[in-house]
Design an enzyme around this catalytic site. Structure first.
Site, short mmCIF file in Angstrom:
data_model
loop_
_atom_site.label_atom_id
_atom_site.label_comp_id
_atom_site.label_asym_id
_atom_site.label_seq_id
_atom_site.Cartn_x
_atom_site.Cartn_y
_atom_site.Cartn_z
N GLU A 105 0.81 -1.22 0.00
CA GLU A 105 0.00 0.00 0.00
C GLU A 105 0.84 1.27 0.00
O GLU A 105 0.50 2.25 -0.67
CB GLU A 105 -0.95 -0.01 1.20
CG GLU A 105 -2.07 -1.04 1.11
CD GLU A 105 -1.63 -2.45 1.46
OE1 GLU A 105 -2.43 -3.39 1.24
OE2 GLU A 105 -0.49 -2.63 1.95
N HIS A 144 -11.37 -6.03 7.78
CA HIS A 144 -12.04 -5.68 6.53
C HIS A 144 -13.31 -4.86 6.78
O HIS A 144 -14.18 -4.80 5.92
CB HIS A 144 -12.45 -6.95 5.76
CG HIS A 144 -11.31 -7.82 5.36
ND1 HIS A 144 -10.68 -8.66 6.25
CD2 HIS A 144 -10.67 -7.98 4.17
CE1 HIS A 144 -9.72 -9.32 5.62
NE2 HIS A 144 -9.68 -8.91 4.36
#
Length: 335
Positions: free
Chosen positions: A57, A126
């Site tokens: 990321e 998540h």
């Protein structure tokens, strides 16, 4: 359109209209993204405009900043908002400060798309709602749509903005609005007026709230999924509430908030994220500062629990209609 289709349409429109727009992220190319938002875009626009990135990321955002500084308009995707933290230093130290730091010579016109929030039984890694973290960083804009129509118009505006935008997409709204309980979910956007999305390019301004429902008794401030949960609660309890969908929390439409609270004299802030340190605290302070002499009851916050995300108790964690109805009753009874 569903929200997924509306976002896909926005991306396709911008790829077609502007050769400087490109997108990349984990699985967004050939596979079309884990939620299919980028489905078909690589096939249509080619490998150089829509491509996969490694699971890194920090590298994804760093590359996007460099691209943006030299004239491109990248739209990187972080597969889940929970995973954006490895890139946080790049967003804070580089993207948010680049225009000021370079005396206006460079900017970071990047739009970081990311699915966020709970409701899909994704567990702790998540399902989180980290919008308050980004709202605290001067130089970042934070946008959270609640409908397919808004999602497309806001995404187009975000991509065209010359500053970095964090674009958070509520996963619970991808295929249809939820009111907060799994046994009462609406599984489709079919027939919803906000699902009538034009195929062509259009824009909605960042920093402009929408009045979802006018009322005289109490103002409810919400965004994302909680807009639909709030509407269900209002319909259930019959209180004449005014519901504002903030749509973006930075920039914030403080004028619309102030006008509504001064009219109703009461305010409830409603968001999915944890209460302590959540963006509702900032909203509460702003309402207190600007509307104190018009308030007839304390400002209430109805939010998620102050705990790590509880996978086993997901639907209890979410602030549902019942908790909002209790808060509305409390502020209406206050003297």
């Amino acid at each position: 359109m569903t929200m997924i289709q509306a976002l896909n349409s926005a991306l396709a429109n911008k790829l077609e209209q502007d050769p400087d727009v490109l997108m990349f992220g984990q699985d967004i190319g050939y596979f079309g993204g884990v939620f299919r938002v980028t489905d078909g875009l690589q096939e249509r626009f080619g490998l150089q405009r829509c491509f996969d990135a490694p699971i890194a990321e920090g590298g994804i955002i760093a590359a996007a900043i460099g691209m943006g500084a030299f004239g491109l308009r990248p739209v990187p995707e972080i597969q889940f908002a929970d995973y954006i933290l490895p890139a946080f230093d790049q967003l804070v130290s580089e993207a948010a400060r680049l225009r000021y730091r370079s005396g206006g010579e460079f900017s970071a016109p990047i739009t970081v798309r990311s699915p966020y929030g709970g409701g899909i039984f994704g567990g702790q890694t998540h399902s989180q709602s980290p919008e308050a973290i980004f709202a605290h960083i001067t130089g970042l804009k934070t946008v959270i749509p609640s409908t397919p129509y808004d999602a497309k118009g806001l995404l187009v505006s975000a991509i065209e903005d010359d500053d970095p935008v964090i674009f958070l997409e509520p996963k619970r709204l991808y295929n249809g609005p939820f009111n907060g309980r799994p046994d009462q979910k609406v599984a489709s956007w079919h027939g919803h007026p906000a699902a009538e999305v034009p195929d062509g390019l259009y824009r909605l301004p960042l920093g402009k709230a929408a009045t979802i429902r006018s009322g005289e008794a109490v103002t409810i401030l919400a965004y994302g999924t909680m807009v639909h949960v709030a509407l269900s609660a209002i319909e259930e309890c019959g209180i004449d509430a005014e519901l504002l969908d903030l749509r973006s929390i930075v920039p914030l439409d403080i004028e619309a908030i102030e006008a509504s609270v001064k009219k109703t004299g009461r305010c409830i802030i409603f968001h999915e994220a944890s209460r302590f340190g959540g963006f509702g605290g900032e909203l509460s302070a702003l309402v207190q500062e600007r509307c104190f002499y018009h308030l007839e009851a304390p400002v209430e916050r109805v939010c998620g629990w102050d705990t790590p995300y509880p996978h086993a108790f997901e639907w209890d964690y979410f602030p549902g209609p019942a908790r909002l109805i209790k808060a509305m009753s409390r502020v209406m009874e206050a003297r």
